[in-house]
Each structure stands twice: as C-alpha cells, then as structure tokens.
Design a protein around this motif. Structure first.
Motif, PDB file in Angstrom:
ATOM      1  N   UNK A  78       0.838  -1.193   0.000  1.00  0.00           N
ATOM      2  CA  UNK A  78       0.000   0.000   0.000  1.00  0.00           C
ATOM      3  C   UNK A  78       0.880   1.253   0.000  1.00  0.00           C
ATOM      4  N   UNK A  79       0.512   2.262  -0.773  1.00  0.00           N
ATOM      5  CA  UNK A  79       1.322   3.494  -0.812  1.00  0.00           C
ATOM      6  C   UNK A  79       1.462   4.174   0.543  1.00  0.00           C
ATOM      7  N   UNK A  80       0.533   3.912   1.459  1.00  0.00           N
ATOM      8  CA  UNK A  80       0.579   4.553   2.768  1.00  0.00           C
ATOM      9  C   UNK A  80       1.359   3.748   3.801  1.00  0.00           C
ATOM     10  N   UNK A  81       1.943   2.616   3.384  1.00  0.00           N
ATOM     11  CA  UNK A  81       2.647   1.774   4.350  1.00  0.00           C
ATOM     12  C   UNK A  81       3.899   2.502   4.856  1.00  0.00           C
ATOM     13  N   UNK A  82       4.076   2.596   6.184  1.00  0.00           N
ATOM     14  CA  UNK A  82       5.225   3.340   6.740  1.00  0.00           C
ATOM     15  C   UNK A  82       6.494   2.502   6.793  1.00  0.00           C
ATOM     16  N   UNK A  83       7.165   2.386   5.672  1.00  0.00           N
ATOM     17  CA  UNK A  83       8.361   1.541   5.619  1.00  0.00           C
ATOM     18  C   UNK A  83       9.466   2.025   6.556  1.00  0.00           C
ATOM     19  N   UNK A  84       9.453   3.287   6.897  1.00  0.00           N
ATOM     20  CA  UNK A  84      10.468   3.798   7.825  1.00  0.00           C
ATOM     21  C   UNK A  84      10.232   3.285   9.243  1.00  0.00           C
ATOM     22  N   UNK A  85       8.968   2.911   9.538  1.00  0.00           N
ATOM     23  CA  UNK A  85       8.630   2.441  10.875  1.00  0.00           C
ATOM     24  C   UNK A  85       8.755   0.925  11.020  1.00  0.00           C
ATOM     25  N   UNK A  86       8.533   0.218   9.917  1.00  0.00           N
ATOM     26  CA  UNK A  86       8.535  -1.248   9.961  1.00  0.00           C
ATOM     27  C   UNK A  86       9.490  -1.781   8.898  1.00  0.00           C
ATOM     28  N   UNK A  87      10.522  -2.471   9.333  1.00  0.00           N
ATOM     29  CA  UNK A  87      11.489  -3.056   8.406  1.00  0.00           C
ATOM     30  C   UNK A  87      10.971  -4.429   7.993  1.00  0.00           C
ATOM     31  N   UNK A  88      10.214  -4.463   6.900  1.00  0.00           N
ATOM     32  CA  UNK A  88       9.592  -5.714   6.461  1.00  0.00           C
ATOM     33  C   UNK A  88      10.602  -6.677   5.840  1.00  0.00           C
TER      34      UNK A  88
END
Length: 333
Positions: free
Chosen positions: A312-322
C-alpha cells in the motif's frame, strides 16, 4: 474495583482499563464475558466494525441500561472505522450501522482502525479482492477525518482518534485536523513499548491505548496457518519475579505497568475468573525501581506486522522493516 481514568482533549474521562473483544464472535461466550466484566467494574468496552460483534455488545449494554443497572454515561464504548470505509461518503453509513448494532445514540471514542484504505464490495463493507489481494485505494487520511469531524459535531461521536498510525501519519493528521485526535490505539507491551510514539502523543496531548498488553497469547488462532512473530511477555522471567514479589499474576504485573504509565489497557478475555483477575490491579503500585526494570527489558519484538498492506502506498516503511519479517498472520486491531 474502581478503575482510574485519564482526561481526553475533549474533557471526557477515558478509563485506564477495559475489555478488549477481538476474536470473540460467539454470542453466548461474549454475553457471559460482558456481564462478568460489567459486574466486576469494567466500564470501558473496546470493539470495532471488523470484529463483527457490535450487535452482541449492543444487546448486553441495552440489558444493563434498560434495567437500570447502569446509566449510559457510566459506560465508555470505543469502536473503529474499517479500512474499507475510508471514503467520505461511506463514513456516515458505516457509523450509522454501528450505532444501530450497538443500540446507542453515540460512541464515546471512534478510531480510524488502520491507515491503509482498501476498496469494499458492492453493497457491503466486506473487502474487495483483486487478483487474490486486497484492492487498494488512496484516500487521504484528512478526507476521512473531515467526515468523522462532521459526525463529531453532530454528537454521534464524542471523541475521535486513530489506531496503528505511525508517528509521521499521526503528526500529519494532527496538523491538518480541526478536531484534534484524542487517542492513538496501538500494540504496546514490555517487548514493544512504543516509546517514540508515546513521546509524540504526550507532546500532542493524545492519549494512548494499548492493545495486546499481555502479548495476545491467543493471536495465532486468528490464522492458524500463518507465521507469527514469537514472543510471550507473560513468560518473561522478570515479570514472573515481580509477580511473586507482589503476590500477583504475571498478567496483573503487565497490566499495572502500562496503567501506571497512564496508558489505557484493554486485554481480551472470555473467562469470568480471568476477567475479574485482570481488573484487580488498582489495589497496588509497582515501585519506581520495578517500573524502571520493566522499562529496561532488552527484548524488542513487534508481535503484529501489517504484511497485508506492505504494497500500500501509505505503508510506513520507515517504521517497519519488512525485509527482516516473514509473511505473518495479521491482527487488524
């Protein structure tokens, strides 16, 4: 048992302890649990459109209010907007259906359940699937919020908030909102204390509610074939030592740790005995030293990862290292 409370930015009082109802859809089971909770002194009931149990909660609340056991103002109900109802035109429709199910004229605290909007099926708020995945839509949080603000001004929602928002998402919404968020509900426990987010909430005057305060030991039942991050705060040796010291259970130590921080805490249980045990935490206090010890536990484990929304474009990748997290079962709380 009398439960302490904290003030919302609306002036209302948010109980520091309540009953979570995720995963409880059986009417008989939830009815017994709710009656046990209300009789034991619970006044905060947490639910959501996603949980599919608001109609059961509504029946029990109606029973207690109509019989005179409790007044409406004695009870604090939190519910949430599903990720399929973020479109401004869908918000009032969804809220009206929830009010009808809950048999209430207003909801005390209403949250955007998660920051990732998805499309819904024609004629319902069930998720729309495309090519085996949730159908993404991009609706700005502030557009959804404006629709909620209207319902707030109409008195149908007494306070507004969010759930599972990142620091950046919360700050951006706060800056743009006319009616400021009153609460942020997130996973929070000794292994995932949310220190940065809590600091931001304190700065903004936003209260915090902790879901999975005990680590949600039953979370894997939501999807037995999923892969879930491992971690069980109830088995933490330090917690066990403190339970013995204070003659309390591990769950009571974990609950008291959070409420003593001023964090509203909503463990789920359907066992009447456990329900009474969980609320029996306001008759003691952890020492400053023991609070510091719990704050300093080195294990850091997020037990719920929003892998359904990674694209999703709104996914906070800076907060969660998937990149370091396997595909996991999801609790959309």
């Amino acid at each position: 048992m009398t439960v302490d409370s904290i003030p919302l930015n609306t002036g209302a009082q948010l109980p520091l302890f309540g009953l979570g109802t995720w995963q409880v859809k059986d009417e008989a089971e939830l009815t017994v649990a709710l009656r046990a909770a209300l009789d034991a002194g619970y006044r905060l009931i947490d639910t959501a459109h996603l949980y599919q149990n608001e109609h059961i909660i509504g029946k029990v609340l109606h029973e207690y209010i109509s019989s005179g056991k409790l007044k409406r103002e004695d009870i604090f109900v939190t519910s949430k907007l599903p990720f399929t109802a973020h479109a401004p035109e869908d918000v009032p429709k969804c809220v009206e259906s929830q009010l009808k199910a809950l048999q209430l004229e207003y909801i005390d605290l209403y949250l955007i359940h998660c920051p990732f909007p998805f499309k819904h099926q024609e004629g319902s708020f069930a998720p729309l699937m495309e090519n085996g995945e949730l159908a993404v839509t991009e609706i700005a949080h502030i557009d959804t919020w404006r629709a909620l603000e209207k319902l707030y001004k109409e008195g149908k929602l007494k306070a507004l908030g969010v759930s599972n928002f990142s620091c950046n998402q919360l700050q951006a919404l706060y800056d743009a909102a006319e009616v400021k968020p009153a609460n942020q509900q997130v996973e929070c426990h000794i292994y995932w204390p949310q220190q940065e987010l809590r600091a931001l909430c304190k700065k903004l005057g936003v209260t915090v509610t902790a879901y999975a305060p005990l680590g949600s030991p039953g979370r894997k039942a939501a999807r037995p074939d999923g892969v879930w991050p491992e971690g069980d705060p109830l088995l933490e040796p330090i917690v066990k030592q403190l339970a013995a010291k204070y003659h309390k259970t591990a769950a009571q130590i974990l609950i008291r740790h959070l409420t003593q921080h001023g964090i509203s805490t909503i463990p789920k249980s359907v066992s009447p005995d456990r329900i009474v045990e969980n609320i029996s935490t306001f008759d003691f206090k952890l020492s400053d030293e023991d609070m510091h010890t719990l704050n300093s536990i080195e294990t850091r484990t997020r037990l719920f990862i929003a892998d359904f929304a990674v694209k999703h474009p709104f996914f906070p990748h800076d907060d969660i290292d998937t990149s370091k997290v396997p595909k996991v079962g999801i609790r959309l709380h």
